[in-house]
Design an enzyme around this catalytic site. Structure first.
Site, PDB file in Angstrom:
ATOM      1  N   GLY A  16      71.811  77.131  13.966  1.00 28.07           N
ATOM      2  CA  GLY A  16      70.804  76.547  14.844  1.00 28.07           C
ATOM      3  C   GLY A  16      71.447  75.701  15.930  1.00 28.07           C
ATOM      4  O   GLY A  16      70.890  74.701  16.375  1.00 28.07           O
ATOM      5  N   ASP A  71      68.741  82.876  23.203  1.00 22.92           N
ATOM      6  CA  ASP A  71      68.804  81.414  23.111  1.00 22.92           C
ATOM      7  C   ASP A  71      68.266  80.745  24.384  1.00 22.92           C
ATOM      8  O   ASP A  71      67.754  79.636  24.339  1.00 22.92           O
ATOM      9  CB  ASP A  71      70.245  80.939  22.887  1.00 22.92           C
ATOM     10  CG  ASP A  71      70.506  80.673  21.407  1.00 22.92           C
ATOM     11  OD1 ASP A  71      69.562  80.274  20.705  1.00 22.92           O
ATOM     12  OD2 ASP A  71      71.651  80.878  20.964  1.00 22.92           O
ATOM     13  N   ILE A 149      88.662  84.570  17.759  1.00 25.70           N
ATOM     14  CA  ILE A 149      89.645  84.911  18.798  1.00 25.70           C
ATOM     15  C   ILE A 149      88.955  84.929  20.161  1.00 25.70           C
ATOM     16  O   ILE A 149      89.476  84.466  21.164  1.00 25.70           O
ATOM     17  CB  ILE A 149      90.240  86.311  18.532  1.00 25.70           C
ATOM     18  CG1 ILE A 149      91.070  86.280  17.246  1.00 25.70           C
ATOM     19  CG2 ILE A 149      91.096  86.795  19.696  1.00 25.70           C
ATOM     20  CD1 ILE A 149      91.580  87.641  16.823  1.00 25.70           C
ATOM     21  N   GLU A 150      87.748  85.470  20.172  1.00 25.18           N
ATOM     22  CA  GLU A 150      87.068  85.745  21.433  1.00 25.18           C
ATOM     23  C   GLU A 150      86.728  84.523  22.265  1.00 25.18           C
ATOM     24  O   GLU A 150      86.632  84.600  23.479  1.00 25.18           O
ATOM     25  CB  GLU A 150      85.765  86.483  21.131  1.00 25.18           C
ATOM     26  CG  GLU A 150      86.014  87.742  20.357  1.00 25.18           C
ATOM     27  CD  GLU A 150      84.781  88.596  20.300  1.00 25.18           C
ATOM     28  OE1 GLU A 150      83.737  88.034  19.974  1.00 25.18           O
ATOM     29  OE2 GLU A 150      84.892  89.786  20.608  1.00 25.18           O
ATOM     30  N   PRO A 191      84.269  71.678   4.415  1.00 24.22           N
ATOM     31  CA  PRO A 191      84.222  72.675   5.499  1.00 24.22           C
ATOM     32  C   PRO A 191      84.126  72.012   6.884  1.00 24.22           C
ATOM     33  O   PRO A 191      84.748  72.494   7.842  1.00 24.22           O
ATOM     34  CB  PRO A 191      82.947  73.473   5.194  1.00 24.22           C
ATOM     35  CG  PRO A 191      82.700  73.273   3.738  1.00 24.22           C
ATOM     36  CD  PRO A 191      83.201  71.904   3.408  1.00 24.22           C
ATOM     37  N   VAL A 242      64.198  72.075   8.364  1.00 26.34           N
ATOM     38  CA  VAL A 242      62.824  71.639   8.631  1.00 26.34           C
ATOM     39  C   VAL A 242      61.896  72.848   8.566  1.00 26.34           C
ATOM     40  O   VAL A 242      62.346  73.975   8.771  1.00 26.34           O
ATOM     41  CB  VAL A 242      62.687  70.985  10.035  1.00 26.34           C
ATOM     42  CG1 VAL A 242      63.199  69.566  10.029  1.00 26.34           C
ATOM     43  CG2 VAL A 242      63.380  71.817  11.101  1.00 26.34           C
ATOM     44  N   CYS A 382      54.130  95.251  29.644  1.00 25.58           N
ATOM     45  CA  CYS A 382      55.103  96.191  30.202  1.00 25.58           C
ATOM     46  C   CYS A 382      54.863  97.599  29.648  1.00 25.58           C
ATOM     47  O   CYS A 382      53.916  98.249  30.060  1.00 25.58           O
ATOM     48  CB  CYS A 382      56.517  95.697  29.964  1.00 25.58           C
ATOM     49  SG  CYS A 382      57.649  96.281  31.223  1.00 25.58           S
ATOM     50  N   LEU A 383      55.669  98.071  28.682  1.00 28.69           N
ATOM     51  CA  LEU A 383      55.384  99.371  28.091  1.00 28.69           C
ATOM     52  C   LEU A 383      53.971  99.377  27.512  1.00 28.69           C
ATOM     53  O   LEU A 383      53.282 100.406  27.543  1.00 28.69           O
ATOM     54  CB  LEU A 383      56.415  99.676  26.988  1.00 28.69           C
ATOM     55  CG  LEU A 383      56.282 101.034  26.320  1.00 28.69           C
ATOM     56  CD1 LEU A 383      56.562 102.158  27.299  1.00 28.69           C
ATOM     57  CD2 LEU A 383      57.232 101.151  25.126  1.00 28.69           C
ATOM     58  N   HIS A 508      56.283  90.377  32.129  1.00 32.14           N
ATOM     59  CA  HIS A 508      56.453  89.779  30.799  1.00 32.14           C
ATOM     60  C   HIS A 508      55.967  88.324  30.780  1.00 32.14           C
ATOM     61  O   HIS A 508      56.753  87.412  31.027  1.00 32.14           O
ATOM     62  CB  HIS A 508      57.928  89.825  30.387  1.00 32.14           C
ATOM     63  CG  HIS A 508      58.403  91.211  30.115  1.00 32.14           C
ATOM     64  ND1 HIS A 508      58.359  91.781  28.864  1.00 32.14           N
ATOM     65  CD2 HIS A 508      58.911  92.161  30.942  1.00 32.14           C
ATOM     66  CE1 HIS A 508      58.827  93.015  28.928  1.00 32.14           C
ATOM     67  NE2 HIS A 508      59.168  93.273  30.177  1.00 32.14           N
ATOM     68  N   GLU A 510      55.420  86.512  28.348  1.00 31.70           N
ATOM     69  CA  GLU A 510      56.013  85.733  27.247  1.00 31.70           C
ATOM     70  C   GLU A 510      57.175  84.855  27.699  1.00 31.70           C
ATOM     71  O   GLU A 510      57.527  83.902  27.020  1.00 31.70           O
ATOM     72  CB  GLU A 510      56.443  86.660  26.100  1.00 31.70           C
ATOM     73  CG  GLU A 510      57.657  87.549  26.349  1.00 31.70           C
ATOM     74  CD  GLU A 510      57.312  88.899  26.983  1.00 31.70           C
ATOM     75  OE1 GLU A 510      56.275  88.993  27.674  1.00 31.70           O
ATOM     76  OE2 GLU A 510      58.104  89.852  26.800  1.00 31.70           O
TER      77      GLU A 510
HETATM   78  N1  GLN Z   1      60.422 101.411  29.490  1.00 33.88           N
HETATM   79  C1  GLN Z   1      59.498 100.935  30.458  1.00 33.88           C
HETATM   80  C2  GLN Z   1      60.118 100.849  31.837  1.00 33.88           C
HETATM   81  O1  GLN Z   1      61.304 100.888  31.981  1.00 33.88           O
HETATM   82  C3  GLN Z   1      58.928  99.597  30.058  1.00 33.88           C
HETATM   83  C4  GLN Z   1      59.933  98.506  30.034  1.00 33.88           C
HETATM   84  C5  GLN Z   1      59.515  97.313  29.234  1.00 33.88           C
HETATM   85  O2  GLN Z   1      58.578  97.393  28.451  1.00 33.88           O
HETATM   86  N2  GLN Z   1      60.233  96.218  29.374  1.00 33.88           N
HETATM   87  O3  GLN Z   1      59.413 100.736  32.820  1.00 33.88           O
END
Ligand code: GLN
Length: 537
Positions: A16, A71, A149-150, A191, A242, A382-383, A508, A510
Site C-alpha cells: 500500500g 496508482d 535490479i530494475e 525485515p 484498516v 466506451c465499449l 471514461h 470513472e
Molecule cells: N475497443 C474500443 C475502441 O477502441 C473501446 C475502447 C474502450 O472501451 N476503452 O474504441
C-alpha cells in the site's frame, strides 16, 4: 523552489505504498500546500498502455492523455489534483529519451552511460513534475521493492538529488512490513532493519519509516526501529490494516506525519483542514442500505482491471447513502447462460465498462438488451456505449448485421467504425484517442440535466467511434444523441427516452469521479438503481 518527498518500499510488494504516498499528499494539501504526485515504474514498457489488464490492472488516463499506472487513480482520488504526463515515468520512457538524444548527437561525442546520462534524465523528470505543476511539494513513489535490479538507477538518481538539494528540500519515506509471527505471537522488526540496511547500501538514509502491520506498534518497538534505523522514534509511523483505505490518512495524521515532514522542510505548519475527510470516513462507515450493481466484463476475475469504475460506483453510493456490492459478471460465461434473469436477479443496475477485442462481446450485448427491455438502469462506458448502439441497431432498428469493425473488419453494417484519424496507424503504443476532449450536451437531454451545464470535458481512450451514417435511423427509432464533440462531429453520449436510466458514453467518466464529488453519470446511475430496486422489492 519545490520540496521533494520520495517514497520507497521494502520487504514485500503490495504494502500500500501508493496509498501511503497519497495519504501524505492529502495531509500536506490539507495544511494548505499545493501538492503534486509522480510514480516511477521500473519496467521497460514506455507506458502500461500496451499491457494486458491481467498484467497490470487498469490503465489510468490523465487529462493530457498519458496512459499511466493505476496508482495514479488513487493519487487523483485522494488529492483531487489533475496529474499530467510527467506523473508516470518508466524505464522505457527514460531510455527512449536518452537514446533519442544520443541519435540526435546531443551528447557531443560522449560515451552515454547510466551515470550520469540515465540518472540525469530521471532527475530532469522529477524536476519537470515540479515545474509543470507549480507545486510546493512533489511526492514521488518508486515502484517495486528495494533491492530490485530494475529500480537501481532510479534510486541512484534520488541519492544525487538529496546530495544536491539537502535534507531541507528532500525527504525519504521508506514503507516496510512488520510481520506478526504466530506462535511467538509478536511483531518482528528484523525485515525492516534489513531493508533499511539495503537502502543505506545505496546511499540513502530514510527520514521516515512507515511500518505496515496487523496491529499498532508499541513504544518499545518504535524505539527499537528508531535505534537500528537511525531515525527519531516519532518518525517511525505505524500503518495498521484498516477496513477501508480512507482511514489511512487519518491514522497518519494522528501520528503527526505531516508535521514531521513540514518541520524537516522548514515550512510553516498551518492549521489542517482535514475535517472534510473525517466526515467522509464517518459517512462511509455508517452506510446501512446496500444495493447490488452488476459489472459485466471479460477481466472480472481481476478487480484491479476496473478499479476506477468500482471506486466511482462507491463514490456515487456515498452521495446516495448506499453501500455498493458489485456482482462481477464474466461476459464470456454470460454468452452460454440460458436464463440470464438468474444472473441479474438481485441487480439494481447494470454497467458495461470499457474493453478491447471481440472476446465476450455477445455476452455484453445480451446484458445490455436485458437492461433495456426490463427497465434496469444501465451505464455504458466506451465499449459499453459502442455495444449499446449495436444492440439497439440490431434489436430495435432491425439492422441485424450491425457490428464494429473492431470485431469484424468486413462487417456489412459497421455501426462502430475506425475513426478517420486512426486509419493507417500501425503502432499500438500511445496512438489511441487519449485524454480530454470537449463535449457539448443537448439542452433537454438527461445528460444535460445531470451535468447541469452545456459544455463538458471528459477523458478518452479509444480507437473506434459511432458511425454517423446510422444516426438518422437510430434517432428515428428513439435513440437520443445527447453529447457531441463538435470539432470532429463525434458522438460522445447516447441515451434512451422512456427508460429510467439508459445512458452510455464514449469517454471514461470513472477517471474524474472523486470520493467527495461523484461523477454526474455515476451519481444518476446509482440514484436510479436505488429507485429501481426499491420499486421491485
Ligand atoms: N475497443 C474500443 C475502441 O477502441 C473501446 C475502447 C474502450 O472501451 N476503452 O474504441
Amino acid at each position: 523552489m519545490a520540496k521533494f518527498v520520495f517514497v520507497t518500499g521494502g520487504v514485500v510488494s503490495g504494502l500500500g505504498k501508493g496509498i501511503t504516498a497519497s495519504s501524505l499528499a492529502l495531509l500536506l494539501k490539507a495544511r494548505g500546500y499545493k501538492v503534486f504526485m509522480q510514480k516511477f515504474d521500473p519496467y521497460i514498457n514506455v507506458d502500461p498502455g500496451t499491457m494486458s489488464p491481467y498484467q497490470h490492472g487498469e490503465v489510468y488516463v490523465t487529462q493530457d492523455g498519458a496512459e499511466t499506472d493505476l496508482d495514479l487513480g488513487h493519487y487523483e482520488r485522494f488529492i483531487d489534483e489533475e496529474l499530467n504526463y510527467t506523473s508516470n515515468i518508466t524505464t522505457g520512457k527514460v531510455y527512449q529519451s536518452v537514446i533519442e538524444k544520443e541519435r540526435r548527437g546531443d551528447y557531443l561525442g560522449a560515451t552515454v552511460q547510466i551515470v550520469p546520462h540515465i540518472t540525469d534524465e530521471i532527475k530532469s523528470k522529477v524536476y519537470a513534475a515540479a515545474s509543470t505543476s507549480g507545486a510546493d511539494i512533489v511526492i514521488t513513489e518508486i515502484g517495486g521493492t528495494i533491492g530490485d535490479i530494475e529500480s537501481q538507477s532510479f534510486i541512484e538518481a534520488l541519492r544525487q538529488i538529496r546530495n544536491e538539494l539537502g535534507k531541507e528540500n528532500t525527504l525519504f519515506v521508506h514503507a516496510t512490513l512488520v510481520p506478526y509471527i504466530y506462535g511467538s505471537n509478536e511483531l518482528k522488526t528484523k525485515p525492516t532493519q534489513h531493508s533499511v540496511i539495503e537502502l543505506r547500501g545505496m546511499g540513502i538514509q530514510p527520514d521516515l519509516i512507515v511500518c505496515r502491520s496487523s496491529e499498532e506498534l508499541s513504544e518499545h518497538l518504535k524505539d527499537k526501529i528508531s535505534l537500528y534505523c537511525s531515525v527519531p522514534p516519532r518518525n517511525v509511523i505505524d500503518s495498521v490494516d484498516v477496513k477501508n483505505i480512507f482511514w489511512v490518512p487519518l491514522n497518519y495524521y494522528k501520528q503527526g506525519m505531516d508535521q514531521i515532514v513540514l518541520e524537516q522542510f522548514k515550512l510553516v505548519i498551518k492549521k489542517s483542514n482535514i475535517k472534510y475527510w473525517e466526515d467522509l470516513v464517518e459517512k462511509v462507515d455508517s452506510l446501512k442500505d446496500e444495493i447490488e450493481i452488476a459489472l459485466v466484463g471479460k477481466y472480472v476475475e481481476l478487480h484491479d482491471a476496473y478499479i476506477s469504475v468500482s471506486e466511482s460506483l462507491k463514490h456515487a453510493g456515498y452521495a446516495n447513502d448506499v453501500k455498493i456490492n458489485i456482482n462481477w459478471v464474466n461476459s464470456e460465461e454470460l454468452e452460454k447462460e440460458k436464463d440470464i434473469s438468474k444472473v441479474f436477479k438481485n441487480s439494481a443496475g447494470i454497467i458495461v465498462p470499457g474493453g478491447f477485442g471481440s472476446r465476450g462481446i455477445e455476452g455484453k450485448i445480451k446484458a445490455i438488451k436485458y437492461a433495456r427491455e426490463n427497465n434496469i438502469p444501465y451505464l455504458g462506458i466506451c465499449l459499453g456505449m459502442q455495444l449499446a448502439v449495436i444492440e439497439f441497431a440490431r434489436n430495435v432498428c432491425g439492422i441485424h448485421e450491425a457490428s464494429s469493425t473492431e470485431f469484424n473488419e468486413l462487417c456489412k453494417e459497421p455501426i462502430i467504425d475506425l475513426m478517420a484519424e486512426q486509419k493507417g496507424i500501425i503502432n499500438k503504443g500511445g496512438t489511441l484517442r487519449l485524454g480530454n476532449y470537449d463535449c457539448k450536451l443537448v439542452k433537454d437531454s438527461q445528460a444535460y440535466k445531470e451535468y447541469k451545464q452545456e459544455n463538458i470535458k471528459e477523458r478518452h481512450r479509444h480507437r473506434y467511434e459511432f458511425n454517423n451514417k446510422y444516426r438518422e435511423v437510430l434517432e428515428k427509432n428513439g435513440m437520443v444523441f445527447s453529447g457531441i464533440n463538435e470539432e470532429a462531429n463525434l458522438v460522445e453520449i447516447i441515451e434512451l427516452k422512456n427508460h429510467p436510466h439508459f445512458i452510455a458514453c464514449q469517454f471514461h467518466p470513472e477517471f474524474k469521479s472523486r470520493p467527495t464529488r461523484p461523477h454526474p453519470l455515476f451519481n444518476s446511475f446509482i440514484r436510479e438503481s436505488k429507485v429501481f430496486i426499491n420499486k421491485s422489492n
